[in-house]
Design a protein around this motif. Structure first.
Motif, PDB file in Angstrom:
ATOM      1  N   ARG A  82       0.799  -1.148  -0.122  1.00 29.74           N
ATOM      2  CA  ARG A  82       0.005  -0.120   0.046  1.00 29.74           C
ATOM      3  C   ARG A  82       0.913   1.136  -0.123  1.00 29.74           C
ATOM      4  NH1 ARG A  82      -4.127  -2.788   4.156  1.00 29.74           N
ATOM      5  NH2 ARG A  82      -5.778  -3.033   2.914  1.00 29.74           N
ATOM      6  N   SER A  86       0.801   3.694  -6.737  1.00 27.22           N
ATOM      7  CA  SER A  86      -0.140   3.217  -7.581  1.00 27.22           C
ATOM      8  C   SER A  86      -0.943   1.869  -7.271  1.00 27.22           C
ATOM      9  CB  SER A  86       0.683   2.820  -8.742  1.00 27.22           C
ATOM     10  OG  SER A  86       1.774   1.795  -8.482  1.00 27.22           O
ATOM     11  N   HIS A  88      -3.307   1.698  -5.208  1.00 29.01           N
ATOM     12  CA  HIS A  88      -4.851   1.774  -5.119  1.00 29.01           C
ATOM     13  C   HIS A  88      -5.603   1.682  -6.464  1.00 29.01           C
ATOM     14  CE1 HIS A  88      -4.962   2.046  -0.619  1.00 29.01           C
ATOM     15  NE2 HIS A  88      -3.956   2.927  -0.797  1.00 29.01           N
ATOM     16  N   ASP A  89      -4.774   2.371  -7.479  1.00 30.44           N
ATOM     17  CA  ASP A  89      -5.271   2.428  -8.748  1.00 30.44           C
ATOM     18  C   ASP A  89      -5.095   0.957  -9.346  1.00 30.44           C
ATOM     19  OD1 ASP A  89      -5.746   5.106  -8.621  1.00 30.44           O
ATOM     20  OD2 ASP A  89      -3.559   5.643  -9.234  1.00 30.44           O
ATOM     21  N   GLN A  90      -4.282   0.052  -8.861  1.00 28.23           N
ATOM     22  CA  GLN A  90      -4.073  -1.318  -9.653  1.00 28.23           C
ATOM     23  C   GLN A  90      -4.897  -2.182  -8.771  1.00 28.23           C
ATOM     24  OE1 GLN A  90       0.091  -1.414  -9.347  1.00 28.23           O
ATOM     25  NE2 GLN A  90       0.468  -1.123 -11.706  1.00 28.23           N
ATOM     26  N   VAL A  92      -7.587  -3.847  -5.359  1.00 33.04           N
ATOM     27  CA  VAL A  92      -8.275  -3.794  -4.294  1.00 33.04           C
ATOM     28  C   VAL A  92      -8.170  -4.950  -3.237  1.00 33.04           C
ATOM     29  CG1 VAL A  92     -10.299  -4.652  -5.546  1.00 33.04           C
ATOM     30  CG2 VAL A  92     -10.632  -3.169  -3.318  1.00 33.04           C
ATOM     31  N   THR A 147      -6.805  -4.505 -18.398  1.00 33.48           N
ATOM     32  CA  THR A 147      -7.848  -3.531 -18.081  1.00 33.48           C
ATOM     33  C   THR A 147      -8.514  -3.770 -16.886  1.00 33.48           C
ATOM     34  OG1 THR A 147      -9.463  -4.621 -19.011  1.00 33.48           O
ATOM     35  CG2 THR A 147      -8.098  -3.071 -20.250  1.00 33.48           C
ATOM     36  N   LYS A 149      -9.230  -4.442 -12.880  1.00 31.44           N
ATOM     37  CA  LYS A 149      -8.419  -4.177 -11.494  1.00 31.44           C
ATOM     38  C   LYS A 149      -8.099  -5.529 -10.817  1.00 31.44           C
ATOM     39  CE  LYS A 149      -8.469  -0.158  -8.208  1.00 31.44           C
ATOM     40  NZ  LYS A 149      -9.363   0.672  -7.509  1.00 31.44           N
TER      41      LYS A 149
END
Length: 444
Positions: A82, A86, A88-90, A92, A147, A149
């Motif tokens: 964490r 990047s 949190h964009d990649q 969950v 594309t 996550k």
């Protein structure tokens, strides 16, 4: 043992800030398990990175005894991931616990919340279970490896998820992972070595059968020295920062921080303190137990007692090692204690045979008739006291005993040992002398 630097007397507010900061640090500070499980840490970290960076799907079980550091290890790995901007964009992260999510419906509802899908379609996510599951699976399967996550799902107390009806959630998660329809990493944490035997055949066929075992022997090597290092770190205040600023706005004076750390360093060299920590480790080896122990130690700080001492460690150790049944007995009323003594005598006389209310009542009334100073109470009050003892599980029903029998005649086993009752009687405050003498009298 010195209480600290006599030339420095902290203000009451400073002691309060110190106690507050240390409690938060003991609760949140990183553990020491990464040193013991470095190989396993790299293995799990590699799995998660491949899921995030390469879209690779994985499933695995982390197996080890309670308190060995499974959850702590996973949390440390997630904290490291964490830190990357990047992340949190990649990806969950979804964290579920078998003790909390007792059925698939609860687990699915919390998954949609943690994945931020609960408001995607108004009210749809909170429809029937099949609709929720279909919607969630469609979300997981949408897109492709480049594309979509990545999703990391942590299932703590994994064996409890195996008890869910038809294991529907496990089946679908493993199915998505195995078929690589979306980048998904499913990681189960459990203390059961036979956990794969709990899986249904269709679920087992979709599981990767990758198991990562945490051996307690590895955690035990150089255990005491590592334990002392961890204690020192958890009990130390920040002193390198020039403004003395702590997290959460807890500002601690730099002079006090240095004085405190010097005192802690000297205190942890005391052989008696080392012995206490070593004894506590022998009883409870988990890091969680140590943190609970230190939390109680720190709680003893007051404005009139601003520095920790050997006495704090001694008293906390006594509190943690006290016999739970003895403490429970000491909290009973005098009437209830009399019934306990009557049960003890009955058990001693009849070699541990079961007893019921009428037997205990006869023995108690015999004692009352021989002691005029003891007040006589109504039968209903005595029965209520007996029921309270039963609710505390100091007595348990005999297996196979019919529930249709009148409660005064239902047979029970008496659980406390004679030594535990005797200890409770000795430590019971303001217990009438006649009752104490009755407890230690010869068998009637």
């Amino acid at each position: 043992m010195p209480q600290g630097d006599d030339s420095f007397v902290p203000e009451p507010e400073l002691t309060y800030k110190c106690r507050l900061y240390l409690k938060k640090q003991i609760k949140k500070a990183p553990g020491s398990v990464s040193l013991d499980y470095d190989k396993e840490r790299r293995h799990i970290l590699g799995m998660m990175k491949r899921t995030i960076n390469m879209g690779e799907s994985n499933s695995a079980l982390v197996i080890g005894p309670r308190g060995c550091g499974k959850t702590t290890l996973i949390n440390m790995i997630l904290d490291k991931l964490r830190r990357k901007p990047s992340f949190h964009d990649q990806a969950v992260v979804v964290e579920l616990n078998g003790l909390v999510h007792t059925d698939d419906r609860l687990a699915l509802k919390d998954m949609t919340r943690q994945m931020g899908l609960d408001n995607v379609v108004d009210g749809k996510v909170f429809g029937s279970f099949p609709e929720n599951l279909t919607f969630l699976l469609n979300c997981l399967k949408s897109g492709d490896r480049t594309t979509s996550k990545s999703t990391i799902i942590i299932l703590d107390e994994f064996d409890l998820f195996c008890e869910h009806r038809k294991q529907t959630l496990l089946y679908n998660l493993f199915d998505v992972s195995q078929s690589a329809q979306a980048p998904l990493c499913v990681l189960g944490l459990t203390c059961r070595l036979d956990v794969t035997e709990l899986l249904e055949k269709r679920v087992k066929s979709r599981f990767s059968h990758r198991q990562i075992t945490l051996f307690p022997q590895a955690h035990a090597r150089s255990a005491l020295s590592k334990r002392m290092e961890l204690v020192k770190r958890l009990l130390s205040l920040p002193s390198d920062n020039e403004d003395g600023a702590c997290e959460d706005g807890c500002d601690i004076d730099l002079v006090f921080s240095r004085c405190w750390n010097k005192h802690i360093e000297e205190l942890l060299k005391d052989q008696e303190v080392i012995n206490i920590i070593e004894k506590h480790f022998e009883i409870q080896a988990s890091e969680r137990a140590l943190r609970s122990f230190l939390t109680v130690v720190v709680s003893r700080l007051t404005s009139s007692h601003p520095f920790l001492s050997l006495y704090d460690f001694v008293q906390t150790y006594k509190q943690f090692t006290a016999d739970a049944k003895v403490n429970m007995l000491k909290g009973l009323s005098v009437l209830e204690m009399c019934l306990i003594i009557a049960m003890k005598h009955h058990t001693d006389i009849y070699d541990g045979n079961p007893l019921n209310f009428e037997m205990v009542l006869r023995m108690y009334l015999k004692f009352v008739s021989q002691n005029s100073s003891v007040n006589i109470v109504d039968r209903s009050v005595i029965l209520k006291a007996y029921e309270h003892i039963k609710n505390l599980e100091l007595i348990i029903p005999v297996k196979g005993c019919s529930r249709h029998v009148q409660k005064e005649h239902q047979m029970h086993h008496f659980l406390p040992l004679s030594e535990q009752v005797n200890t409770a009687v000795k430590e019971y405050q303001n217990l009438p002398t006649e009752v104490e003498q009755w407890a230690f009298s010869s068998l009637q």
